[in-house]
Scaffold this active site. Structure first.
Site, mmCIF file in Angstrom:
data_model
loop_
_atom_site.group_PDB
_atom_site.id
_atom_site.type_symbol
_atom_site.label_atom_id
_atom_site.label_comp_id
_atom_site.label_asym_id
_atom_site.label_seq_id
_atom_site.Cartn_x
_atom_site.Cartn_y
_atom_site.Cartn_z
ATOM 1 N N ASN A 32 0.838 -1.223 0.000
ATOM 2 C CA ASN A 32 0.000 0.000 0.000
ATOM 3 C C ASN A 32 0.866 1.264 0.000
ATOM 4 O O ASN A 32 0.344 2.356 0.165
ATOM 5 C CB ASN A 32 -0.952 0.013 1.203
ATOM 6 N N ASN A 118 -2.378 -1.504 12.297
ATOM 7 C CA ASN A 118 -1.902 -1.897 10.974
ATOM 8 C C ASN A 118 -1.394 -3.339 10.993
ATOM 9 O O ASN A 118 -1.779 -4.156 10.152
ATOM 10 C CB ASN A 118 -0.770 -0.952 10.538
ATOM 11 N N THR A 144 10.080 -11.156 14.749
ATOM 12 C CA THR A 144 11.286 -10.432 15.154
ATOM 13 C C THR A 144 11.953 -11.107 16.346
ATOM 14 O O THR A 144 11.267 -11.577 17.263
ATOM 15 C CB THR A 144 10.927 -8.967 15.470
ATOM 16 N N SER A 179 9.235 -2.715 22.530
ATOM 17 C CA SER A 179 8.562 -1.526 21.988
ATOM 18 C C SER A 179 7.140 -1.938 21.604
ATOM 19 O O SER A 179 6.835 -3.127 21.492
ATOM 20 C CB SER A 179 9.283 -0.997 20.740
ATOM 21 N N TYR A 181 5.986 -1.657 18.722
ATOM 22 C CA TYR A 181 6.155 -2.407 17.469
ATOM 23 C C TYR A 181 6.461 -3.875 17.766
ATOM 24 O O TYR A 181 5.802 -4.784 17.231
ATOM 25 C CB TYR A 181 7.295 -1.802 16.613
ATOM 26 N N HIS A 182 7.474 -4.120 18.602
ATOM 27 C CA HIS A 182 7.832 -5.517 18.904
ATOM 28 C C HIS A 182 6.632 -6.258 19.519
ATOM 29 O O HIS A 182 6.422 -7.436 19.251
ATOM 30 C CB HIS A 182 9.041 -5.565 19.840
ATOM 31 N N LYS A 185 4.278 -7.784 17.038
ATOM 32 C CA LYS A 185 4.725 -9.074 16.489
ATOM 33 C C LYS A 185 4.348 -10.228 17.416
ATOM 34 O O LYS A 185 4.038 -11.327 16.966
ATOM 35 C CB LYS A 185 6.255 -9.061 16.300
ATOM 36 N N THR A 253 26.781 6.558 16.343
ATOM 37 C CA THR A 253 25.901 6.858 17.471
ATOM 38 C C THR A 253 25.573 5.593 18.275
ATOM 39 O O THR A 253 24.520 4.973 18.081
ATOM 40 C CB THR A 253 24.588 7.482 16.949
ATOM 41 N N VAL A 324 14.611 2.002 26.461
ATOM 42 C CA VAL A 324 14.732 1.287 27.728
ATOM 43 C C VAL A 324 15.110 -0.141 27.384
ATOM 44 O O VAL A 324 14.305 -0.900 26.828
ATOM 45 C CB VAL A 324 13.403 1.329 28.514
HETATM 46 P P1 NAD Z 1 9.726 -1.968 5.082
HETATM 47 O O1 NAD Z 1 8.971 -0.943 5.878
HETATM 48 O O2 NAD Z 1 10.816 -1.506 4.190
HETATM 49 O O3 NAD Z 1 8.692 -2.832 4.204
HETATM 50 C C1 NAD Z 1 7.382 -3.148 4.620
HETATM 51 C C2 NAD Z 1 6.459 -2.921 3.428
HETATM 52 O O4 NAD Z 1 5.133 -3.245 3.813
HETATM 53 C C3 NAD Z 1 6.454 -1.469 2.950
HETATM 54 O O5 NAD Z 1 6.684 -1.393 1.567
HETATM 55 C C4 NAD Z 1 5.056 -0.957 3.334
HETATM 56 O O6 NAD Z 1 4.562 -0.001 2.423
HETATM 57 C C5 NAD Z 1 4.244 -2.250 3.322
HETATM 58 N N1 NAD Z 1 3.065 -2.206 4.224
HETATM 59 C C6 NAD Z 1 3.030 -1.824 5.521
HETATM 60 N N2 NAD Z 1 1.770 -1.920 5.988
HETATM 61 C C7 NAD Z 1 1.002 -2.385 4.973
HETATM 62 C C8 NAD Z 1 -0.374 -2.681 4.837
HETATM 63 N N3 NAD Z 1 -1.234 -2.512 5.847
HETATM 64 N N4 NAD Z 1 -0.845 -3.140 3.638
HETATM 65 C C9 NAD Z 1 0.003 -3.301 2.588
HETATM 66 N N5 NAD Z 1 1.333 -3.034 2.655
HETATM 67 C C10 NAD Z 1 1.818 -2.576 3.837
HETATM 68 O O7 NAD Z 1 10.267 -3.043 6.128
HETATM 69 P P2 NAD Z 1 11.389 -4.176 5.953
HETATM 70 O O8 NAD Z 1 12.628 -3.702 6.598
HETATM 71 O O9 NAD Z 1 11.407 -4.663 4.566
HETATM 72 O O10 NAD Z 1 10.776 -5.291 6.893
HETATM 73 C C11 NAD Z 1 9.843 -6.221 6.389
HETATM 74 C C12 NAD Z 1 9.345 -7.126 7.502
HETATM 75 O O11 NAD Z 1 10.435 -7.804 8.104
HETATM 76 C C13 NAD Z 1 8.618 -6.381 8.614
HETATM 77 O O12 NAD Z 1 7.486 -7.121 9.000
HETATM 78 C C14 NAD Z 1 9.634 -6.320 9.727
HETATM 79 O O13 NAD Z 1 8.986 -6.316 10.962
HETATM 80 C C15 NAD Z 1 10.441 -7.591 9.498
HETATM 81 N N6 NAD Z 1 11.826 -7.466 9.981
HETATM 82 C C16 NAD Z 1 12.661 -6.498 9.467
HETATM 83 C C17 NAD Z 1 13.968 -6.397 9.936
HETATM 84 C C18 NAD Z 1 14.933 -5.333 9.440
HETATM 85 O O14 NAD Z 1 16.009 -5.200 10.017
HETATM 86 N N7 NAD Z 1 14.611 -4.587 8.401
HETATM 87 C C19 NAD Z 1 14.413 -7.296 10.922
HETATM 88 C C20 NAD Z 1 13.530 -8.252 11.424
HETATM 89 C C21 NAD Z 1 12.237 -8.343 10.941
HETATM 90 N N1 USQ Z 2 21.268 1.397 18.297
HETATM 91 C C1 USQ Z 2 22.368 2.173 18.595
HETATM 92 N N2 USQ Z 2 22.635 3.235 17.793
HETATM 93 C C2 USQ Z 2 21.875 3.556 16.706
HETATM 94 C C3 USQ Z 2 20.763 2.754 16.404
HETATM 95 C C4 USQ Z 2 20.476 1.697 17.218
HETATM 96 O O1 USQ Z 2 23.085 1.916 19.559
HETATM 97 O O2 USQ Z 2 22.196 4.555 16.033
HETATM 98 C C5 USQ Z 2 20.971 0.202 19.113
HETATM 99 C C6 USQ Z 2 19.596 0.196 19.762
HETATM 100 O O3 USQ Z 2 19.634 0.778 21.042
HETATM 101 C C7 USQ Z 2 19.273 -1.295 19.794
HETATM 102 C C8 USQ Z 2 20.048 -1.883 18.619
HETATM 103 O O4 USQ Z 2 20.997 -0.895 18.229
HETATM 104 O O5 USQ Z 2 19.773 -1.875 20.953
HETATM 105 C C9 USQ Z 2 19.193 -2.249 17.418
HETATM 106 O O6 USQ Z 2 18.458 -1.106 17.002
HETATM 107 P P1 USQ Z 2 17.868 -1.033 15.504
HETATM 108 O O7 USQ Z 2 17.192 0.292 15.366
HETATM 109 O O8 USQ Z 2 18.915 -1.396 14.534
HETATM 110 O O9 USQ Z 2 16.858 -2.260 15.506
HETATM 111 P P2 USQ Z 2 15.450 -2.483 16.188
HETATM 112 O O10 USQ Z 2 14.841 -1.259 16.734
HETATM 113 O O11 USQ Z 2 15.599 -3.634 17.125
HETATM 114 O O12 USQ Z 2 14.566 -2.915 14.935
HETATM 115 C C10 USQ Z 2 15.123 -3.533 13.764
HETATM 116 C C11 USQ Z 2 14.075 -3.440 12.664
HETATM 117 C C12 USQ Z 2 12.836 -4.230 13.095
HETATM 118 C C13 USQ Z 2 13.236 -5.642 13.464
HETATM 119 C C14 USQ Z 2 14.334 -5.665 14.518
HETATM 120 C C15 USQ Z 2 14.908 -7.055 14.744
HETATM 121 O O13 USQ Z 2 13.729 -2.075 12.426
HETATM 122 O O14 USQ Z 2 11.893 -4.248 12.032
HETATM 123 O O15 USQ Z 2 12.124 -6.342 13.929
HETATM 124 O O16 USQ Z 2 15.450 -4.868 14.038
HETATM 125 S S1 USQ Z 2 15.261 -7.360 16.450
HETATM 126 O O17 USQ Z 2 16.095 -6.267 16.938
HETATM 127 O O18 USQ Z 2 15.950 -8.609 16.507
HETATM 128 O O19 USQ Z 2 13.998 -7.404 17.148
#
Ligand code: NAD
Ligand code: USQ
Length: 385
Positions: A32, A118, A144, A179, A181-182, A185, A253, A324
């Site tokens: 979307n 969402n 996650t 969080s 967000y977490h 999941k 950072t 936190v």
């Molecule tokens: P992203 O935000 O780049 O991609 C998610 C996509 O889903 C986006 O294109 C967004 O437009 C679409 N979307 C969101 N809500 C929607 C909805 N209601 N209907 C249709 N489309 C929708 O994120 P990403 O980094 O590609 O992560 C993808 C998935 O993997 C997520 O579920 C995230 O939680 C999980 N994940 C990501 C990471 C990471 O480090 N990037 C790590 C662990 C898990």
């Molecule tokens: N962190 C720093 N400095 C920064 C950014 C982050 O020290 O500039 C630290 C944060 O405090 C945290 C860790 O790095 O402890 C990870 O932070 P992140 O922003 O890289 O990752 P997170 O918020 O955990 O989320 C990301 C993705 C999310 C996914 C998750 C996997 O955005 O979609 O679910 O990683 S996990 O962490 O295993 O849950």
């Protein structure tokens, strides 16, 4: 196989789509474009320029002759969720389509509510669409690793054998997410486990760690196939941010002393893991959990690895941690199931962090340095509506 990738316009969804198509599967994507909207809201952009979804699909067709079906719509719209499953009739659905930034979910009440609505409602609509249309479809859901938190015991793959007052059972591993967000999941996982139990669905929950990297074999074929690469303090993930900060001469950072440890995975392994999960489906009624990481490191070690690889001066700065989270803790994560299916991990030590510097240097002029510093504070939500 026919595979539907939800969230196929995102950082991971797009490379996964190409990887599955290159592996010979017939692929459709749905999105979307909410993610492009968050950029507009926050006033930032992917460091690497990205083409509109339909243009990317046309480039892939031009290069390979392979067609990717495209659905534009919102998973929280139940009719849309039902229609795409009913029309495309997939064997597997890969579900990436969620709001995925922890800081975004912690901005204020509205962002927390949006994130949980969402994610949880979209996932529920999907479960109903599968159950009503064809319960044989395998759901491959991105979860996650952070859902588990940092317990003082080993983290198992989804389930825990316990002995309590002389009796034994296998229970879902206790979750302590960090969080809203977490938490979304965790709610998803409970809904999926329940649907497998009562409707006999089949599902794999991929509890993935923090992803790093900018390219896969398929996205590297043409710059118009590039996936997004985020650096801002809301959507940028830690290792990608450190690489970009090193290149533009900004201090890395590290939040707090950097003793917090996180599981990680290279984006090339993400796409491979999802392929392995699709090609080796869960059984009917099975809720299967894989911990999708290849290694773990403390945040301080990640910063040191980037600083050591960078050919120039790098300063590491310890900022007050806006989150936190435990500063120092035990960490040991079981992650054998994807290896058993054939994953051959790319470890950070074998990866050319230098290749990430190259991609970053090309687009360094696009960085808005003011977007690098964290402004969302876990302890004090903004006073939003
Ligand atoms: P992203 O935000 O780049 O991609 C998610 C996509 O889903 C986006 O294109 C967004 O437009 C679409 N979307 C969101 N809500 C929607 C909805 N209601 N209907 C249709 N489309 C929708 O994120 P990403 O980094 O590609 O992560 C993808 C998935 O993997 C997520 O579920 C995230 O939680 C999980 N994940 C990501 C990471 C990471 O480090 N990037 C790590 C662990 C898990
Ligand atoms: N962190 C720093 N400095 C920064 C950014 C982050 O020290 O500039 C630290 C944060 O405090 C945290 C860790 O790095 O402890 C990870 O932070 P992140 O922003 O890289 O990752 P997170 O918020 O955990 O989320 C990301 C993705 C999310 C996914 C998750 C996997 O955005 O979609 O679910 O990683 S996990 O962490 O295993 O849950």
């Amino acid at each position: 196989m026919k595979i539907l990738v939800l969230g196929g316009d995102g950082y991971l969804g797009w490379p996964t789509t190409l990887h599955l198509s290159a592996a010979g599967h017939r692929v459709a994507v749905a999105d979307n474009f909410a993610r492009r909207g968050y950029d507009n809201e926050l006033g930032v952009e992917s460091l690497v320029p990205i083409e509109p979804l339909q243009s990317r699909i046309a480039v892939w067709r031009e290069l390979t002759g392979e067609e990717i079906t495209c659905y534009v719509g919102d998973l929280t719209d139940a009719l849309f969720a039902h229609r795409i499953i009913d029309e495309f009739r997939p064997d597997a659905v890969v579900h990436y389509a969620e709001q995925r930034a922890a800081p975004y979910s912690m901005i204020d009440r509205a962002h927390a509510v949006y994130t949980q609505q969402n994610n949880v409602i979209g996932n529920l609509n999907l479960l109903f669409a599968i159950a009503e249309t064809n319960p044989d479809i395998h759901l491959v859901k991105l979860g996650t690793l952070g859902a588990y938190g940092t317990p003082n015991i080993d983290i198992e793959e989804g389930w825990l054998e316990v002995e309590h007052k002389g009796r034994r059972d296998k229970v879902p591993f206790p979750m302590r997410p960090g969080s809203f967000y977490h938490l979304s999941k965790v709610h998803d996982s409970h809904n999926i486990e329940f649907a497998c139990r009562v409707w006999n669905l089949r599902a794999t929950d991929l509890n993935q760690g923090v992803v790093y990297g900018a390219q896969t074999a398929e996205t590297a074929r043409d710059e118009r196939l590039a996936t997004r690469f985020d650096y801002d303090a809301v959507f940028g993930t830690v290792l990608n941010r450190f690489v970009i900060q090193a290149v533009i001469g900004h201090p890395l950072t590290v939040y707090g002393a950097g003793g917090q440890t996180r599981g990680m995975i290279d984006i090339r392994d993400t796409v491979r893991c999802v392929q392995l999960a699709c090609e080796n489906p869960a059984d009917r009624g099975e809720f299967r959990v894989f911990n999708q990481i290849t290694e773990w490191m403390s945040v301080r070690e990640m910063a040191e690895a980037v600083a050591a690889a960078f050919p120039g001066d790098v300063r590491i700065e310890n900022l007050d941690n806006p989150r936190v989270e435990l500063a120092d803790h035990y960490y040991n994560v079981t992650h054998t199931k994807l290896i058993e299916l054939g994953l051959e991990p790319h470890l950070l030590s074998d990866t050319l962090i230098e290749s990430l510097f190259e991609v970053t240097k090309r687009y360094a002029h696009r960085v808005r340095p003011e977007a690098l510093l964290p402004r969302v504070n876990w302890r004090r939500p903004a006073n939003g509506a």
